[in-house]
Structure formats: structure tokens, C-alpha cells
Design a protein around this motif. Structure first.
Motif, mmCIF file in Angstrom:
data_model
loop_
_atom_site.group_PDB
_atom_site.id
_atom_site.type_symbol
_atom_site.label_atom_id
_atom_site.label_comp_id
_atom_site.label_asym_id
_atom_site.label_seq_id
_atom_site.Cartn_x
_atom_site.Cartn_y
_atom_site.Cartn_z
ATOM 1 N N GLY A 178 -4.616 70.573 -118.919
ATOM 2 C CA GLY A 178 -4.963 70.566 -120.322
ATOM 3 C C GLY A 178 -5.688 69.299 -120.760
ATOM 4 N N SER A 179 -5.893 69.179 -122.049
ATOM 5 C CA SER A 179 -6.589 68.013 -122.600
ATOM 6 C C SER A 179 -5.592 66.890 -122.882
ATOM 7 N N LYS A 180 -6.088 65.670 -122.830
ATOM 8 C CA LYS A 180 -5.287 64.502 -123.177
ATOM 9 C C LYS A 180 -6.075 63.728 -124.232
ATOM 10 N N PRO A 181 -5.846 64.025 -125.509
ATOM 11 C CA PRO A 181 -6.642 63.404 -126.573
ATOM 12 C C PRO A 181 -6.627 61.884 -126.486
ATOM 13 N N GLY A 182 -7.799 61.296 -126.634
ATOM 14 C CA GLY A 182 -7.946 59.852 -126.560
ATOM 15 C C GLY A 182 -8.194 59.330 -125.170
ATOM 16 N N LEU A 183 -8.053 60.196 -124.156
ATOM 17 C CA LEU A 183 -8.221 59.765 -122.768
ATOM 18 C C LEU A 183 -9.443 60.411 -122.115
ATOM 19 N N GLU A 184 -10.316 61.002 -122.921
ATOM 20 C CA GLU A 184 -11.449 61.727 -122.353
ATOM 21 C C GLU A 184 -12.469 60.790 -121.710
ATOM 22 N N ASP A 185 -12.618 59.579 -122.224
ATOM 23 C CA ASP A 185 -13.647 58.656 -121.744
ATOM 24 C C ASP A 185 -13.117 57.735 -120.653
ATOM 25 N N TYR A 186 -14.047 57.198 -119.883
ATOM 26 C CA TYR A 186 -13.783 56.107 -118.927
ATOM 27 C C TYR A 186 -12.814 56.489 -117.814
ATOM 28 N N LEU A 188 -9.984 57.715 -118.224
ATOM 29 C CA LEU A 188 -8.633 57.391 -118.659
ATOM 30 C C LEU A 188 -7.656 58.533 -118.440
ATOM 31 N N THR A 189 -8.179 59.763 -118.285
ATOM 32 C CA THR A 189 -7.300 60.884 -117.957
ATOM 33 C C THR A 189 -6.464 60.573 -116.728
ATOM 34 N N ASN A 190 -7.078 59.889 -115.774
ATOM 35 C CA ASN A 190 -6.359 59.472 -114.575
ATOM 36 C C ASN A 190 -5.799 58.065 -114.725
ATOM 37 N N LEU A 191 -6.644 57.117 -115.154
ATOM 38 C CA LEU A 191 -6.244 55.708 -115.170
ATOM 39 C C LEU A 191 -5.004 55.466 -116.015
ATOM 40 N N ILE A 192 -4.920 56.141 -117.165
ATOM 41 C CA ILE A 192 -3.759 56.013 -118.043
ATOM 42 C C ILE A 192 -2.928 57.290 -118.057
ATOM 43 N N GLY A 193 -3.600 58.450 -118.022
ATOM 44 C CA GLY A 193 -2.887 59.723 -118.128
ATOM 45 C C GLY A 193 -1.899 59.958 -117.008
ATOM 46 N N ASN A 194 -2.286 59.659 -115.771
ATOM 47 C CA ASN A 194 -1.379 59.916 -114.649
ATOM 48 C C ASN A 194 -0.120 59.047 -114.697
ATOM 49 N N PRO A 195 -0.242 57.721 -114.832
ATOM 50 C CA PRO A 195 1.000 56.938 -114.930
ATOM 51 C C PRO A 195 1.816 57.264 -116.177
ATOM 52 N N LEU A 196 1.141 57.699 -117.246
ATOM 53 C CA LEU A 196 1.884 58.102 -118.445
ATOM 54 C C LEU A 196 2.717 59.340 -118.168
ATOM 55 N N ASP A 197 2.145 60.325 -117.475
ATOM 56 C CA ASP A 197 2.897 61.532 -117.138
ATOM 57 C C ASP A 197 4.152 61.200 -116.341
ATOM 58 N N THR A 198 4.028 60.274 -115.391
ATOM 59 C CA THR A 198 5.178 59.883 -114.580
ATOM 60 C C THR A 198 6.246 59.225 -115.443
ATOM 61 N N ALA A 199 5.833 58.330 -116.336
ATOM 62 C CA ALA A 199 6.784 57.634 -117.198
ATOM 63 C C ALA A 199 7.516 58.615 -118.109
ATOM 64 N N VAL A 200 6.788 59.576 -118.675
ATOM 65 C CA VAL A 200 7.408 60.559 -119.567
ATOM 66 C C VAL A 200 8.407 61.413 -118.794
ATOM 67 N N MET A 201 8.030 61.859 -117.600
ATOM 68 C CA MET A 201 8.932 62.670 -116.793
ATOM 69 C C MET A 201 10.222 61.930 -116.490
ATOM 70 N N ALA A 202 10.107 60.681 -116.031
ATOM 71 C CA ALA A 202 11.294 59.916 -115.660
ATOM 72 C C ALA A 202 12.184 59.662 -116.871
ATOM 73 N N ALA A 203 11.579 59.395 -118.029
ATOM 74 C CA ALA A 203 12.381 59.185 -119.235
ATOM 75 C C ALA A 203 13.174 60.437 -119.588
ATOM 76 N N HIS A 204 12.548 61.611 -119.452
ATOM 77 C CA HIS A 204 13.266 62.859 -119.712
ATOM 78 C C HIS A 204 14.403 63.055 -118.710
ATOM 79 N N LEU A 205 14.173 62.738 -117.460
ATOM 80 C CA LEU A 205 15.235 62.886 -116.456
ATOM 81 C C LEU A 205 16.399 61.946 -116.742
ATOM 82 N N ILE A 206 16.092 60.763 -117.285
ATOM 83 C CA ILE A 206 17.132 59.793 -117.622
ATOM 84 C C ILE A 206 17.901 60.244 -118.866
#
Length: 327
Positions: A178-186, A188-206
Motif C-alpha cells: 500500500g501507500s505510505k503518505p509522506g514517504l513517497e519521495d527519496y 523513504l518508503t524503504n529508508l524510513i518505511g521499512n524500519p518503521l514497520d518493524t518498530a510498529v510490529m514489535a511494539a504491538h507484540l510487546i
């Protein structure tokens, strides 16, 4: 022993299958530029390097980069969590068998990691049993979320519980969805989006109680845990002062230390902090090869950590990975 615990493949037979059957997977192969690329209908594309598809080239690259072994996993671009569950279960079975065959070309230097059809928890449990009992594989890579649903959701609890029972090591990996608003340029979908997804997942597991409920679960967070190890103090503070976050009796910091982490920080100082935080037995060497965001010199990154002992280096560079996959 130097072991790359985060290294991807797309066996040629899988490339051929996807190319010959663009529906329901929505993947095509483009050779118009002279170099093959895989193009997904979600809008992303990547070079289909020989290292993805050819065991001989994978082995050559391992030797050239100084790795003794690699734990090879299916590319996260093969997570097709949006398609019908039974269809994906058939596809995943084929992927797992082909990755096992890829590794079997030289089992002294390659070990296989499977994957699961997570949108179907029942099929995922059956696939865990098949991986362990029929293919002899005790590790899987799955997405940080399942078509937008968090891994901590109740419907996936039995899958994680079965992995714990079978002593299966899980590598959780971000993937494009899907889309990641604000991360379309540079990029950032990967540079910020990927580590963000990991952080969100781990927080939910915790906060969702999974780490409390499954104390023996062996789950590794890709890309050095995303942003979470470096912002864990914020979660602890929220746990102390916010009613919404007071869902566990254990501190989020203690629960985060239960996870495992790969070394993909691209920065020795950040990696040094991670090792101090998580402990030398909870960090594994990884590259993310052959994607362009890989750390192609992870040993140099690890050697750059100030004060690292030889014992810690041996554990992180290979010992932990082999222990966790039951080698």
C-alpha cells in the motif's frame, strides 16, 4: 565461522512460475533493458540478479564476500498475503521446497529458511509442521504485518505458539504494501518505511501481550530492530504514565530484550549500542543481499564496534545464527 543470517533468494523455478502465470500474483518479468527485472503490480520493481536465482552464483558471491555460510530465505517480495489463502498455501509449499532444493546444492554452505501463508493461520501451522518434519527446516521469514493486520492480532497467535512449540526461529521482515503518505519521495518508503514497520510490529507484540504469553518464542527483528531499540525509553515512559500502554506487568525494555536482532545498521556506533542493549547472544550477522539496501561488508561494520570482544564477535558473526536454527 562467518554466517549471513539474512540473505534472500528467488529460485529460478519460482521466477518462471510467476512469469508464466501473472494472475493472481501480479508479477511480470521485464527484459527490455537487457537486464531482467521483476515488476509487481503494486508499483515496485527490482533487478533479478543472478545471485537471486542461481545457486552457483550465490555460492560464488558468498566466497567472494568472505562468508562461510548463509541462511537463505525467500525474498519478502514473495509475500502474497492478499491472494486467496489456499492458493497462497500451494504457492508457499512450492517456494519452501524450491528454497530447500537451492540450499541442498551445497548444504555445508547454505541452509534454507522457509516462509508461511500467514493469511491462513491453519495452513501456516500445517506448513510449520511440514518444514520441520519433512524438510528439516527450523526457521521461517514472515512479514511484519499480514495485509495490514498486525502480527500480534489474535488470529495469528496459534501460528506463533506452534512456532514456539517446534522451536522454530522467525525472522520478521518488512515488505511493500500500500501507500505510505509522506514517504513517497527519496526512497523513504524503504529508508524510513521499512524500519518503521518493524518498530510498529514489535511494539504491538510487546503491548499486545504476545511476548508475555510466549516466553520461548524466537523472533528476530530485521534491520537491527528498526527504530525501536533506539527509542525504547519513550515506550517505557509511556508505559509508566499512560493508561493505554499499561498492558503488561513487565517493562517494554525487558520485553524488547527478548527479541533477536540482525546487524543491519550500516553504522558501527549504532550497532555497538544495539549489542550493549540486547546482549551479544541476541544479535546475528546479516546483509539483506542481494537487495541494494544490503550491508555488503557486515564484518567490517561489526569489527568497527568499539570494545567488542572476540567471544562476542564469534557469537554475532555466526555462532548465534547456527544455534538458533538448530544447526
Amino acid at each position: 565461522m562467518i554466517v549471513d543470517a539474512h540473505n534472500h533468494v528467488i529460485p529460478k523455478s519460482i521466477v518462471d512460475l510467476l512469469s508464466s502465470n501473472p494472475e493472481p500474483f501480479g508479477v511480470t518479468t521485464d527484459n527490455s533493458s537487457g537486464a531482467a527485472r521483476m515488476i509487481h503490480r503494486d508499483g515496485f520493481a527490482y533487478p533479478l540478479f543472478d545471485e537471486f536465482v542461481e545457486p552457483a552464483e550465490k555460492l560464488r558471491q558468498l566466497g567472494q564476500r568472505g562468508f562461510d555460510k548463509a541462511i537463505i530465505s525467500p525474498s519478502p517480495t514473495l509475500f502474497f498475503y492478499r491472494i486467496e489463502g489456499s492458493r497462497n498455501a500451494e504457492f508457499v509449499r512450492r517456494v519452501n521446497e524450491e528454497v530447500a532444493a537451492f540450499a541442498a546444492v551445497d548444504p555445508t554452505r547454505m541452509r534454507a529458511m522457509g516462509t508461511l501463508p500467514m493469511q491462513s493461520p491453519e495452513a501456516s501451522i500445517a506448513e510449520l509442521d511440514y518444514l520441520v518434519n519433512d524438510l528439516g527446516i527450523r526457521s521461517v521469514m514472515i512479514g511484519c504485518h499480514i495485509d495490514g493486520v498486525q502480527l500480534a492480532a489474535p488470529q495469528f497467535r496459534d501460528v506463533l505458539r506452534r512456532a514456539e512449540e517446534l522451536d522454530v526461529f522467525i525472522l520478521a521482515h518488512p515488505y511493500y504494501f500500500g501507500s505510505k503518505p509522506g514517504l513517497e519521495d527519496y526512497y523513504l518508503t524503504n529508508l524510513i518505511g521499512n524500519p518503521l514497520d518493524t518498530a510498529v510490529m514489535a511494539a504491538h507484540l510487546i503491548f499486545g501481550g504476545v511476548m508475555d504469553e510466549l516466553p520461548e518464542l524466537k523472533l528476530c527483528l530485521s534491520h537491527a530492530g528498526g527504530f525501536l531499540p533506539y527509542q525504547i525509553g519513550r515506550l517505557v515512559h509511556g508505559w509508566n504514565v499512560r493508561r493505554e500502554a499499561k498492558t503488561t506487568t513487565a517493562s517494554p525494555k525487558d520485553l524488547l530484550r527478548r527479541f533477536y536482532f540482525d546487524t543491519i545498521t550500516h553504522d558501527s556506533a549504532a550497532l555497538g549500542y544495539l549489542i550493549d542493549f540486547a546482549g551479544e547472544q541476541h544479535v546475528l550477522l546479516g546483509t539483506d543481499l542481494p537487495f541494494d539496501m544490503a550491508d555488503v561488508t557486515p564484518v567490517s561494520t561489526l569489527r568497527g564496534v568499539k570494545g567488542l570482544s572476540e567471544e562476542a564477535f564469534a557469537l554475532i558473526s555466526g555462532g548465534n545464527a547456527m544455534r538458533l536454527i538448530g544447526a
